[in-house]
Write an enzyme that holds these catalytic residues in place. Sequence first.
Site, PDB file in Angstrom:
ATOM      1  N   LEU A   1       7.866  11.849 -12.003  1.00 52.59           N
ATOM      2  CA  LEU A   1       7.105  12.584 -12.992  1.00 52.59           C
ATOM      3  C   LEU A   1       5.987  11.742 -13.586  1.00 52.59           C
ATOM      4  CD1 LEU A   1       7.086  15.198 -14.911  1.00 52.59           C
ATOM      5  CD2 LEU A   1       8.149  13.637 -16.530  1.00 52.59           C
TER       6      LEU A   1
ATOM      7  N   VAL B   1       1.903  11.918 -14.926  1.00 49.72           N
ATOM      8  CA  VAL B   1       1.418  11.525 -16.234  1.00 49.72           C
ATOM      9  C   VAL B   1       0.281  10.533 -16.098  1.00 49.72           C
ATOM     10  CG1 VAL B   1       2.032  10.351 -18.358  1.00 49.72           C
ATOM     11  CG2 VAL B   1       3.576  12.010 -17.359  1.00 49.72           C
ATOM     12  N   SER B   2       0.463   9.520 -15.251  1.00 43.37           N
ATOM     13  CA  SER B   2      -0.618   8.533 -15.152  1.00 43.37           C
ATOM     14  C   SER B   2      -1.858   9.180 -14.582  1.00 43.37           C
ATOM     15  CB  SER B   2      -0.241   7.318 -14.307  1.00 43.37           C
ATOM     16  OG  SER B   2       1.067   7.381 -13.865  1.00 43.37           O
ATOM     17  N   GLY B   3      -1.663  10.040 -13.606  1.00 39.59           N
ATOM     18  CA  GLY B   3      -2.819  10.691 -13.020  1.00 39.59           C
ATOM     19  C   GLY B   3      -3.561  11.485 -14.064  1.00 39.59           C
TER      20      GLY B   3
ATOM     21  N   LYS C   1      -9.197   9.227 -34.436  1.00 46.17           N
ATOM     22  CA  LYS C   1      -8.074   8.709 -35.227  1.00 46.17           C
ATOM     23  C   LYS C   1      -7.809   7.267 -34.851  1.00 46.17           C
ATOM     24  CE  LYS C   1      -3.315   9.975 -35.326  1.00 46.17           C
ATOM     25  NZ  LYS C   1      -2.459  11.141 -35.335  1.00 46.17           N
TER      26      LYS C   1
ATOM     27  N   ASP D   1       6.585  17.191 -37.754  1.00 47.69           N
ATOM     28  CA  ASP D   1       5.845  17.058 -39.007  1.00 47.69           C
ATOM     29  C   ASP D   1       4.920  18.251 -39.221  1.00 47.69           C
ATOM     30  OD1 ASP D   1       5.268  15.822 -41.389  1.00 47.69           O
ATOM     31  OD2 ASP D   1       3.808  14.418 -40.550  1.00 47.69           O
TER      32      ASP D   1
END
Length: 623
Positions: free
Chosen positions: A315, A319-321, A364, A455
């Site tokens: 997986l 994500v890195s891709g 941010k 949150d």
Amino acid sequence: MKTKSTHVRATLYFFFFFFFFFFFLCNIHVQAQPSTIGYTCTANQSAYPCQTYVFYRPAAPDFLDLASIGDLFSVSRLMISNPSNISSPASPLIPDQSLFVPITCSCNTVNSSITISYAALPYTIKSGNTFYIVSTQFFQNLTTYQSVEVVNPTFEPTRLNIGDVITFPIFCKCPNVTQVQNGVNYLVSYVFQPSDNVSSIASRFGATTQSITDVNGNNIQTFDTIFVPVSRLPNLTQPVPPPLVVGETEKKGAIIGLGVGLGVCAVSLVLVLGGWYRERRMIKKNGGKSYGDEEKLGVGGRSGIGLKMGEDVNLMADVSGCLDKYRVFGIDELREATNGFDEKSMIQGSVYKGIIDGEVYAIKKMKWNAYDELKILQKVNHGNLVKLEGFCIEPEEANCYLVYEYVENGSLYSWLHQRKNDKLSWKTRLRIAIDVANGLQYIHEHTRPKVVHKDIKSSNILLDSNMRAKIANFGLAKSGCNAITMHIVGTQGYIAQEYLTDGVVSTKMDVFSYGVVLLELISGREAIDEEGRVLWASVNGILDGKEERKLMRLRGWMEDGLVDESSSMESVMGALVVAVACLNRDPARRPGMVEIVYALSKSDDLVFDISEDGFSPRQVMAR
Ligand SMILES: *[C@@H]1O[C@H](CO)[C@@H](O)[C@H](O)[C@H]1NC(C)=O
Ligand SMILES: *[C@@H]1O[C@H](CO)[C@@H](O)[C@H](O)[C@H]1NC(C)=O
Ligand SMILES: *[C@@H]1O[C@H](CO)[C@@H](O)[C@H](O)[C@H]1NC(C)=O
């Protein structure tokens, strides 16, 4: 075609070489590993968790490219290439070149007698893997098999199945107060090599031998993990990557072929031969096009051969891709956009407004721990969630910047509680409520693993130019549900009881906070007043009794201006019923976001049963 089969043959020869080499290694060294189960920490210490680094050396056969090392550590290629001074993250690495890989270090209570600090990295067991092999070879002794056993008590080391997901505890430490005061920002995890001595490490990291022995003692053994105190990461001068003899994708194919073929000691010859035949077949079928073609498979670096050989696709490759697709901003670019992070550009807290190439962004600034937010945001994409556009990492200063789309109209909080003259109509409020519910429904239902925001509050809900709502600030969000956490975060007045008292994290805690936001929308009051009374307690008993009495009480409780729109009274009541259901003390009895969206969208046809026992604020109060 010809060069390809030569190539394949070379792959096979390499395989034989490594197979025996590895087999040999595995058998002679089993006793020698350091036997520690980990490094103790104090659970309530404010130093934890922290962002830190491990020093990692690429090694044949599996870990010679950033994508596979990124997969191993659950980070993207850029997160390694940036601090490691690598300009082309896609090129192969050279064995033994130095890398800094970021990890999040936390203090974990494993059982009543063991509290140790580590970065918990999930690893999916593949054919031939053992705790020993994965910790000594893949993680290069940054953990020990003894520690893996302690952290995974439910798995029997001798009976692992392919596909088991094991937590590998990567040793780390966070600097304590004294160390921070002395300018130490990281304790880099480093495995002591046979050729090392303390002074060579000190000069390599720009530390003093004294500071290293202060942290690690005098009795350092080979292959121990030690912690090198530094204020900033040392610059790495990287070797020039080897020239590519064959086309880049082909070369990558060869390395991957090797990697998959050898992976581990006990891989069977038959399997690889099978793989080899398939490979040949594939090459023929594709008319000579290599299977390592990245674009077609759409995953960073890892090729499809893993899939073809029946292994799970990692997986993290996705994500890195995916992360790599974000725009990477330069720190100078961000400084210019915000006038050097001038106060005038500040939106609130550490969020700045910046203009880059004519586009407005919200920037941010974070002291680390941005990786969690990054990892979650890159997985989600929904119109009611603030979109991440890019990021910037400044390793020297230990800063990380996330760059988001700019949402023009600011926070719902400011509209409800600060602008006294610009009242939002009930229609607008209801639509905002539905937008937020849609965003939450998306993260709760359509992400795997589920994401809990943790949150939800009116100041984390932003309004765009059309007054449509977007959920912001995934800084505390967690993947995975029903976890227990020791470290309570969130905002007073919005936190669900079960989280506050037992640390239970589930999507239902977002539902509770969402209920409080609904109350804010209806009443125009803040979630917690000056005297510290929480808003959710004030609806106690409001829905008791007969219809007329309920309506009367609601009129008295809701925001004044709203009552004039007489036609919407029914709709306000509908929203209140939803809110009250969200605030049920028993998380299991709170509705899911799907039901909430449904109820609000057609608020004259409510699906909630608020009969006697279903109604809860009284029970909440009783606690
Ligand atoms: C890890 O430690 C073992 C001995 O405990 C050693 O044989 C092995 O080579 C080490 N691994 C690496 C990658 O240095
Ligand atoms: C911080 O760590 C250092 C090195 O391990 C230790 O000597 C010192 O006592 C610690 N200070 C505190 C306040 O815990
Ligand atoms: C980065 O690596 C290059 C060589 O690849 C070196 O010339 C340069 O000095 C390094 N930069 C830093 C900041 O260490």
